[in-house]
Design a protein around this motif. Structure first.
Motif, short mmCIF file in Angstrom:
data_model
loop_
_atom_site.label_atom_id
_atom_site.label_comp_id
_atom_site.label_asym_id
_atom_site.label_seq_id
_atom_site.Cartn_x
_atom_site.Cartn_y
_atom_site.Cartn_z
N ALA A 158 46.39 -6.37 8.32
CA ALA A 158 44.93 -6.36 8.40
C ALA A 158 44.33 -6.51 7.00
O ALA A 158 43.39 -7.28 6.78
CB ALA A 158 44.44 -5.08 9.06
N ALA A 164 42.05 -9.59 5.67
CA ALA A 164 40.71 -9.32 5.14
C ALA A 164 40.59 -9.81 3.71
O ALA A 164 39.61 -10.46 3.33
CB ALA A 164 40.42 -7.82 5.21
N TYR A 179 28.19 -9.08 9.68
CA TYR A 179 27.95 -7.98 10.62
C TYR A 179 26.71 -8.24 11.46
O TYR A 179 26.71 -8.09 12.67
CB TYR A 179 27.82 -6.67 9.85
CG TYR A 179 27.53 -5.50 10.76
CD1 TYR A 179 28.56 -4.85 11.42
CD2 TYR A 179 26.23 -5.09 11.00
CE1 TYR A 179 28.31 -3.81 12.28
CE2 TYR A 179 25.95 -4.05 11.86
CZ TYR A 179 27.00 -3.41 12.50
OH TYR A 179 26.73 -2.39 13.36
N TYR A 217 32.97 -6.58 15.72
CA TYR A 217 34.29 -7.20 15.90
C TYR A 217 34.19 -8.72 15.83
O TYR A 217 34.12 -9.39 16.86
CB TYR A 217 34.92 -6.76 17.22
CG TYR A 217 34.95 -5.27 17.35
CD1 TYR A 217 35.89 -4.52 16.62
CD2 TYR A 217 34.04 -4.60 18.16
CE1 TYR A 217 35.90 -3.15 16.71
CE2 TYR A 217 34.06 -3.22 18.25
CZ TYR A 217 34.98 -2.50 17.52
OH TYR A 217 35.00 -1.14 17.60
N GLY A 228 38.82 -13.45 13.86
CA GLY A 228 39.72 -13.19 12.74
C GLY A 228 39.30 -13.84 11.44
O GLY A 228 39.41 -13.24 10.37
N TYR A 254 36.84 -11.72 9.48
CA TYR A 254 37.19 -10.32 9.22
C TYR A 254 37.28 -10.12 7.71
O TYR A 254 38.21 -10.57 7.07
CB TYR A 254 38.51 -10.00 9.91
CG TYR A 254 38.98 -8.58 9.79
CD1 TYR A 254 38.45 -7.58 10.61
CD2 TYR A 254 39.97 -8.22 8.88
CE1 TYR A 254 38.89 -6.27 10.51
CE2 TYR A 254 40.42 -6.92 8.78
CZ TYR A 254 39.87 -5.95 9.60
OH TYR A 254 40.31 -4.66 9.49
N HIS A 302 34.95 -5.04 6.54
CA HIS A 302 35.36 -4.65 7.90
C HIS A 302 36.59 -3.76 7.83
O HIS A 302 36.68 -2.73 8.50
CB HIS A 302 35.70 -5.89 8.74
CG HIS A 302 34.51 -6.70 9.16
ND1 HIS A 302 34.11 -7.81 8.49
CD2 HIS A 302 33.64 -6.54 10.19
CE1 HIS A 302 33.05 -8.32 9.08
NE2 HIS A 302 32.74 -7.57 10.11
N TYR A 303 37.54 -4.18 6.99
CA TYR A 303 38.77 -3.39 6.83
C TYR A 303 38.41 -1.99 6.33
O TYR A 303 38.92 -0.99 6.84
CB TYR A 303 39.71 -4.09 5.85
CG TYR A 303 40.93 -3.29 5.48
CD1 TYR A 303 42.04 -3.25 6.32
CD2 TYR A 303 40.96 -2.55 4.30
CE1 TYR A 303 43.15 -2.50 5.99
CE2 TYR A 303 42.07 -1.81 3.96
CZ TYR A 303 43.16 -1.78 4.81
OH TYR A 303 44.26 -1.03 4.47
N ASN A 358 36.83 0.13 9.09
CA ASN A 358 37.81 0.63 10.04
C ASN A 358 38.63 1.76 9.45
O ASN A 358 38.95 2.73 10.11
CB ASN A 358 38.75 -0.49 10.49
CG ASN A 358 38.01 -1.53 11.29
OD1 ASN A 358 36.92 -1.27 11.80
ND2 ASN A 358 38.59 -2.72 11.39
#
Lengths: 298, 294
Positions: free
Chosen positions: B66, B70, B232, B238, B241, B244, B248-249, B252
């Motif tokens: 991930a 990102a 966003y 969400y 990909g 992302y 975002h990473y 999360n």
């Protein structure tokens, strides 16, 4: 020969003007569209864009056109959307108020803290102050992905998460204005300050009666830039507020659901108003401030 | 006598200390000191047992898929968007600087997007780039195949467009200021030597613009790391990909309260930023060197 050259230059200028004006118009279109769409009645919005925003199974008997229908001029100018967001439905005004309450204290106190600090940096000539200023610049260059983590740790320890302080405090001490104001204040001739000293002015008087008034223009541009930065904020509330009622309108706007899509344009326009007023009021200062920011030598 | 001088010096120091104190204390408390803790956290296993684990967190984060996605997406975005933001802004500035009419109206128009909150404008962007949106209806009319603008890797293009829309004006104002500082006698001397407009640009103006190119590059780079906002607001929590981003990473990871990961990722980011800045300054210094000697 010279006439031909002149003619060639003339043609180039005309072409450049056409390109520039076209680009400028394209630049402004999204803003104009948002405004004109905010003057449409909600039935018109639904029929124009319904297919984009409508979820499939609402079951209503509304007329929705097959293709999306981008319109500049409303069929009928209606202020009903504004009436709803300003009077009927308090949600929008509340979120707008959230934005104000979060942003205005940051703008005011960041400016005060920065004016003081800029004067401090201007009046010290030690190695230490150079190092401190340099570390401010490094901090300024760091993206949110870096600064939000230390912010979060402190706010967590202070039990300030999910309070407005979580946005205010890091915002107020963010070094952007310090950087710009210090660069500007350092250019005030020392002769001016020395003359004031001879006349018996103390440090506070030199600061408040000489340096601050000279910095008025650049301070205005700090206010505008800081206001815009925080009026746009998304990252901080998402991370620091668990209570979504505290979210500013910026985040709320992106979560407006399909049923209220007509209102969204009005709310979006309403959200622009403080920024556009600031722009009208301080455009000259803003341009000067931005240009000054780039004067690398100084 | 000597004593009174040192006393005065001391008083002067305490005076500027008074002015600096609020800012310095705030920066220390909210940024610098907790950043030291962040460094510390990146080397321990968890905030409670606090046993030293060496580079384990660094290896975990950099091998995490991930994070790599990102990081890669963010870098790809910056690598495309930043040069465009600099070059297009410079072209805009040169165009306005060519003595065309309506200079100030045009400048105001180009700067307006800076003064419009992104949140206000995403609606129109959705109308334009939705699967059934305006752009796709044009494509259909022209006989092409519709593109899933916001739900595929084409999203990168949409975000770059939004980024440029928002940031070009700012960079343009910076370049206009720099163009105003190009000494007219250098330009005139080149003209006398028979240089054309294009030659003058590459051999004279570009030299004087080089510090500003470095500055706008750095500024655009910082802004490009903020592009999470646009992503966003346009695509929600969400995204696909390709959209992302690092933020975002981070979000999360904040949600799972994994301080080790957060701290390590932050250190990686600050390291990357410092390296990029150092390269930029070195290049600018090298390029502008003979200019200063003149």
């Amino acid at each position: 020969m010279s006439l031909g050259k002149k003619r060639k230059q003339m043609i180039i200028k005309i072409i450049l003007t056409i390109v520039a004006v076209t680009t400028a118009v394209i630049t402004l279109i999204p803003i104009v569209l948002t405004f004109t769409n905010s003057l449409m009645a909600s039935s018109e919005i639904t029929s124009n864009y319904g297919m984009i925003f409508e979820k499939t199974d609402t079951g209503g008997k509304k007329y929705i056109s097959e293709t999306v229908n981008l319109k500049f001029i409303p069929d009928m100018v209606s202020l009903s959307q504004y009436f709803t967001i300003l009077i009927k439905s308090p949600d929008y005004l509340l979120k707008f108020w959230n934005s104000m309450i979060l942003v205005v204290p940051i703008v005011v106190f960041q400016l005060i803290v920065a004016l003081l600090a800029a004067y401090g940096f201007t009046r010290t000539k030690g190695k230490l102050s150079v190092i401190v200023f340099f570390s401010y610049v490094i901090l300024l260059l760091m993206p949110y992905q870096v600064t939000l983590v230390p912010n979060y740790l402190v706010l967590n320890w202070m039990h300030l998460l999910n309070t407005n302080w979580a946005i205010w405090l890091p915002g107020i001490f963010s070094p952007f204005s310090v950087y710009l104001l210090t660069k500007y204040m350092k250019r005030i001739p020392t002769a001016l300050i020395d003359a004031a000293k001879i006349d018996g002015a103390n440090e506070w008087q030199i600061f408040s009666r000489i340096c601050v008034p000279i910095c008025k223009g650049i301070a205005t541009s700090c206010v505008i830039l800081v206001f815009m930065d925080y009026w746009n904020m998304v990252e901080q509330p998402l991370l620091f507020f668990s209570d979504t009622d505290k979210y500013p309108l910026s985040i709320f706007l992106s979560k407006i659901n399909a049923q209220e899509i007509g209102l969204a344009f009005a709310a979006a326009t309403f959200y622009m108003v403080p920024c556009l007023l600031l722009y009208l009021y301080g455009e000259a200062e803003l341009v000067e401030g931005v240009a000054y920011q780039g004067s690398v030598k100084g | 006598m000597k004593q009174s001088v040192s006393k005065r010096k001391k008083r002067k120091k305490s005076v500027s200390g008074f002015f600096l104190a609020p800012s310095v204390v705030g920066v220390l408390v909210f940024f610098v000191l907790p950043f030291l803790v962040v460094i510390y956290f990146s080397f321990v296993d968890n905030p409670i047992s606090k046993s030293f684990v060496g580079l384990e967190n660094y290896i975990n984060v950099i091998t995490n898929s991930a994070f790599r996605t990102a990081f890669g997406n963010t870098m790809l975005f910056s690598a495309i968007a930043v040069p465009l933001a600099v070059i297009l802004a410079m072209l805009l500035a040169l165009m306005l600087d060519a003595g065309i009419p309506m200079y100030s109206q045009l400048r105001s128009s180009f700067l307006t997007p800076l003064m419009v909150p992104t949140a206000s404008i995403v609606l129109i962007w959705q109308v334009l780039f939705d699967n059934k949106g305006v752009v796709n209806s044009w494509i259909l009319k022209a006989g092409g195949d519709p593109v899933e603008w916001l739900k595929s890797s084409a999203g990168l293009f949409v975000i770059i467009l939004l980024f440029l829309w928002k940031n070009l004006g700012y960079n343009m104002v910076l370049f206009l200021a720099a163009l105003g500082n190009v000494p007219t006698d250098s330009v005139e001397a080149a003209e006398l030597d028979g240089a054309g407009k294009i030659q003058i640009f590459f051999h004279v103006k570009l030299r004087y613009l080089s510090p500003m190119i470095a500055f706008t590059t750095i500024l655009s780079m910082i802004n490009s790391f903020k592009v999470f906002r646009e992503v966003y607001l346009l695509t929600g929590d969400y995204p696909v990909g390709a959209l992302y981003t690092l933020q975002h990473y981070m979000n999360n990871t904040f949600a799972s309260a994994d301080y080790q990961k957060l701290s390590t990722a932050a250190i990686y980011m600050s390291f990357v930023m410092i390296v990029i800045m150092a390269i930029m300054f070195a290049v600018e210094h090298w390029y502008g060197k003979d200019l200063e000697e003149e």
